[in-house]
Design a protein around this motif. Structure first.
Motif, PDB file in Angstrom:
ATOM      1  N   ALA A 261       2.057   5.154  -2.870  1.00 54.57           N
ATOM      2  CA  ALA A 261       0.681   5.538  -2.430  1.00 54.57           C
ATOM      3  C   ALA A 261       0.735   7.244  -2.734  1.00 54.57           C
ATOM      4  O   ALA A 261      -0.250   7.774  -3.200  1.00 54.57           O
ATOM      5  CB  ALA A 261       0.131   5.022  -1.431  1.00 54.57           C
TER       6      ALA A 261
ATOM      7  N   ASP B 292       4.222   0.261  -1.391  1.00 57.87           N
ATOM      8  CA  ASP B 292       4.426   0.953  -0.160  1.00 57.87           C
ATOM      9  C   ASP B 292       3.914   2.364  -0.146  1.00 57.87           C
ATOM     10  O   ASP B 292       3.312   2.883  -1.139  1.00 57.87           O
ATOM     11  CB  ASP B 292       5.979   1.161   0.327  1.00 57.87           C
ATOM     12  CG  ASP B 292       6.840   1.708  -0.761  1.00 57.87           C
ATOM     13  OD1 ASP B 292       6.528   2.752  -1.319  1.00 57.87           O
ATOM     14  OD2 ASP B 292       8.047   1.340  -1.034  1.00 57.87           O
ATOM     15  N   ARG B 293       4.043   2.986   0.914  1.00 56.68           N
ATOM     16  CA  ARG B 293       3.466   4.350   0.956  1.00 56.68           C
ATOM     17  C   ARG B 293       4.010   5.298   0.064  1.00 56.68           C
ATOM     18  O   ARG B 293       3.303   6.373  -0.209  1.00 56.68           O
ATOM     19  CB  ARG B 293       3.653   4.654   2.318  1.00 56.68           C
ATOM     20  CG  ARG B 293       2.907   4.045   3.629  1.00 56.68           C
ATOM     21  CD  ARG B 293       3.216   4.570   5.057  1.00 56.68           C
ATOM     22  NE  ARG B 293       2.891   5.694   5.415  1.00 56.68           N
ATOM     23  CZ  ARG B 293       1.855   5.745   6.290  1.00 56.68           C
ATOM     24  NH1 ARG B 293       1.330   4.469   6.914  1.00 56.68           N
ATOM     25  NH2 ARG B 293       1.405   7.017   7.016  1.00 56.68           N
TER      26      ARG B 293
ATOM     27  N   SER C 232       2.357  10.259   9.828  1.00 56.65           N
ATOM     28  CA  SER C 232       2.456   9.062  10.377  1.00 56.65           C
ATOM     29  C   SER C 232       1.196   8.263  10.534  1.00 56.65           C
ATOM     30  O   SER C 232       0.050   9.126  10.587  1.00 56.65           O
ATOM     31  CB  SER C 232       3.414   9.039  11.382  1.00 56.65           C
ATOM     32  OG  SER C 232       2.810   9.462  12.670  1.00 56.65           O
ATOM     33  N   ASN C 233       0.988   7.054  10.829  1.00 50.39           N
ATOM     34  CA  ASN C 233      -0.213   6.352  11.202  1.00 50.39           C
ATOM     35  C   ASN C 233      -0.724   7.259  12.530  1.00 50.39           C
ATOM     36  O   ASN C 233      -1.996   7.383  12.746  1.00 50.39           O
ATOM     37  CB  ASN C 233      -0.192   4.819  11.513  1.00 50.39           C
ATOM     38  CG  ASN C 233      -0.195   4.177  10.074  1.00 50.39           C
ATOM     39  OD1 ASN C 233      -0.190   4.713   9.101  1.00 50.39           O
ATOM     40  ND2 ASN C 233       0.334   2.868  10.248  1.00 50.39           N
TER      41      ASN C 233
ATOM     42  N   LYS D 251      -4.103   1.810  10.441  1.00 51.42           N
ATOM     43  CA  LYS D 251      -3.159   0.470   9.769  1.00 51.42           C
ATOM     44  C   LYS D 251      -3.953  -0.288   8.771  1.00 51.42           C
ATOM     45  O   LYS D 251      -3.414  -0.519   7.587  1.00 51.42           O
ATOM     46  CB  LYS D 251      -2.424  -0.065  10.811  1.00 51.42           C
ATOM     47  CG  LYS D 251      -1.408   0.601  11.500  1.00 51.42           C
ATOM     48  CD  LYS D 251      -0.675  -0.182  12.652  1.00 51.42           C
ATOM     49  CE  LYS D 251       0.226  -1.146  12.047  1.00 51.42           C
ATOM     50  NZ  LYS D 251       0.843  -2.066  13.166  1.00 51.42           N
TER      51      LYS D 251
ATOM     52  N   LEU E 264      -3.070   0.354  -0.025  1.00 47.75           N
ATOM     53  CA  LEU E 264      -2.172  -0.265  -0.856  1.00 47.75           C
ATOM     54  C   LEU E 264      -2.432  -1.337  -1.507  1.00 47.75           C
ATOM     55  O   LEU E 264      -2.082  -1.432  -2.865  1.00 47.75           O
ATOM     56  CB  LEU E 264      -1.045  -0.914   0.088  1.00 47.75           C
ATOM     57  CG  LEU E 264      -0.188   0.302   0.859  1.00 47.75           C
ATOM     58  CD1 LEU E 264       0.823  -0.238   1.786  1.00 47.75           C
ATOM     59  CD2 LEU E 264       0.229   1.447   0.285  1.00 47.75           C
TER      60      LEU E 264
ATOM     61  N   VAL F 285      -4.566   2.007   5.674  1.00 48.75           N
ATOM     62  CA  VAL F 285      -3.496   1.923   4.743  1.00 48.75           C
ATOM     63  C   VAL F 285      -3.244   0.633   4.165  1.00 48.75           C
ATOM     64  O   VAL F 285      -2.937   0.605   2.885  1.00 48.75           O
ATOM     65  CB  VAL F 285      -2.212   2.378   5.592  1.00 48.75           C
ATOM     66  CG1 VAL F 285      -1.016   2.542   4.862  1.00 48.75           C
ATOM     67  CG2 VAL F 285      -2.426   3.807   6.239  1.00 48.75           C
TER      68      VAL F 285
ATOM     69  N   THR G  77      10.338  13.171   0.926  1.00 46.72           N
ATOM     70  CA  THR G  77       9.011  12.962   0.276  1.00 46.72           C
ATOM     71  C   THR G  77       8.717  13.869  -0.489  1.00 46.72           C
ATOM     72  O   THR G  77       8.197  13.777  -1.697  1.00 46.72           O
ATOM     73  CB  THR G  77       7.852  12.665   1.449  1.00 46.72           C
ATOM     74  OG1 THR G  77       8.237  11.681   2.310  1.00 46.72           O
ATOM     75  CG2 THR G  77       6.708  12.407   0.852  1.00 46.72           C
TER      76      THR G  77
ATOM     77  N   ASP H  72       5.837  -0.824   5.980  1.00 44.44           N
ATOM     78  CA  ASP H  72       5.866   0.480   5.619  1.00 44.44           C
ATOM     79  C   ASP H  72       7.029   0.934   5.208  1.00 44.44           C
ATOM     80  O   ASP H  72       8.069   0.424   5.241  1.00 44.44           O
ATOM     81  CB  ASP H  72       5.147   1.415   6.707  1.00 44.44           C
ATOM     82  CG  ASP H  72       3.699   1.026   7.281  1.00 44.44           C
ATOM     83  OD1 ASP H  72       2.937   0.566   6.484  1.00 44.44           O
ATOM     84  OD2 ASP H  72       3.428   1.180   8.264  1.00 44.44           O
TER      85      ASP H  72
ATOM     86  N   VAL I  40      -1.964  10.587   4.170  1.00 43.18           N
ATOM     87  CA  VAL I  40      -0.448   9.892   3.652  1.00 43.18           C
ATOM     88  C   VAL I  40       0.092  10.690   2.829  1.00 43.18           C
ATOM     89  O   VAL I  40       1.416  10.700   2.861  1.00 43.18           O
ATOM     90  CB  VAL I  40      -0.798   8.568   3.177  1.00 43.18           C
ATOM     91  CG1 VAL I  40       0.445   7.808   2.635  1.00 43.18           C
ATOM     92  CG2 VAL I  40      -1.418   7.367   4.216  1.00 43.18           C
TER      93      VAL I  40
ATOM     94  N   LEU J  70      -5.803   8.569   2.444  1.00 47.03           N
ATOM     95  CA  LEU J  70      -4.833   8.608   1.171  1.00 47.03           C
ATOM     96  C   LEU J  70      -4.219  10.179   1.237  1.00 47.03           C
ATOM     97  O   LEU J  70      -3.171  10.265   0.953  1.00 47.03           O
ATOM     98  CB  LEU J  70      -5.346   8.285   0.140  1.00 47.03           C
ATOM     99  CG  LEU J  70      -4.305   8.445  -1.153  1.00 47.03           C
ATOM    100  CD1 LEU J  70      -3.220   7.767  -1.091  1.00 47.03           C
ATOM    101  CD2 LEU J  70      -5.231   7.964  -2.487  1.00 47.03           C
TER     102      LEU J  70
END
Length: 221
Positions: free
Chosen positions: A211, A207-208, A177-178, A193, A200, A196, A119, A111, A172, A169
Motif C-alpha cells: 500500500a 500488506d501495508r 502505526s495504527n 484497523k 488493502l 486499513v 520503509t 500487517d 500509512v 493511506l
C-alpha cells in the motif's frame, strides 16, 4: 540464536513456539505440518535459502503463515527479495527483544512491519524504478473510476476511496502505526484497523508495504 529467540518469544504470554528448523527444507516441511501463524525466517541456511523457503511457505495464499525475515545482513538485495518472496516483515538479528515480539504480533495480525528507515528504502527503490517493473499490488482495472480531487492522479489504476481512507493511506505511507494514526486523526485504533483493511482490499495490496509503494507511485503521499 534459535535458542535465544525461543527464550524471548516464550517469555511473552501470548506467543507459543511450536517448532524449529535448521535448514530451508526443514522450515518448509515444519510450516506445512505445524501450520503456525508466523514463521521467523533466516536468509542464509543449508539446503535451501530463506528466500526460496519463504516463497514456498506463502505460496498457498490465504491461510498460509506470515513470514518475518530475521537476518544478520542489512543488504538491499535481501530486503527487496524477501518482500518480493512474500515476507511480511524484515528485521535484523541485533534488534531488541521488544522489536522481535512486536514483529511477530504485527505479522500475526495480518500487517507488515518494517523499520521506518527500511520503509524509506523500499519507497525509494520502487519510486525510482521503471514502469515496466511489476506492481506489488494488483491492477485495479480500467473499469474502475478514480474519485475526484487529489486521487485523480491514479488514472487507469484508480480505485474509489473515501476521504477518510485517503487520509489513512497518506499516514500509512509515512510509516505510521495504527496507534499513531488513531492519535493523529482522533479516532479509535479499531476504526483505523478497519480503514486499513478496507484499503488493502480495494487496492488489491498484500500488506501495508504494498500500500505504501502504491501511494508513492501514484502521488498520494
Amino acid at each position: 540464536m534459535r535458542a535465544g529467540f525461543r527464550m524471548i518469544l516464550e517469555s511473552a504470554g501470548d506467543i507459543a513456539v511450536v517448532g524449529e528448523a535448521s535448514t530451508g527444507v526443514e522450515a518448509v516441511a515444519a510450516a506445512s505440518a505445524l501450520r503456525p501463524d508466523v514463521v521467523c525466517m533466516d536468509v542464509q541456511m543449508p539446503d535451501m535459502d530463506g528466500l526460496e523457503a519463504t516463497r514456498r511457505i506463502v505460496a498457498d495464499g490465504a491461510g498460509s503463515p506470515a513470514v518475518v525475515v530475521v537476518t544478520t545482513f542489512d543488504r538491499d538485495d535481501y530486503l527487496f527479495d524477501a518482500l518480493a518472496a512474500g515476507a511480511s516483515g524484515f528485521l535484523l538479528k541485533n534488534a531488541g527483544p521488544e522489536e522481535l515480539l512486536a514483529a511477530v504480533r504485527v505479522a500475526a495480525a495480518g500487517d507488515a512491519l518494517l523499520a521506518p528507515e527500511v520503509t524509506r528504502r523500499v519507497i525509494a527503490r520502487f519510486a525510482s524504478s521503471s514502469e515496466s517493473r511489476p506492481s506489488p499490488v494488483a491492477d485495479g482495472g480500467t473499469d474502475r473510476k478514480p474519485v475526484t480531487g487529489e486521487l485523480r492522479a491514479m488514472g487507469a489504476h484508480g480505485v474509489e476511496l473515501t476521504e477518510r481512507e485517503s487520509e489513512v493511506l497518506r499516514l500509512v505511507a509515512q510509516a505510521m502505526s495504527n496507534a499513531e494514526i488513531a492519535q493523529r486523526l482522533y479516532i479509535g485504533e479499531a476504526t483505523v484497523k478497519t480503514h486499513v483493511s478496507n484499503l488493502l482490499q480495494k487496492l488489491g495490496a498484500r500488506d501495508r508495504v504494498a500500500a505504501v509503494v502504491y501511494a508513492h507511485r501514484h502521488g498520494l503521499a
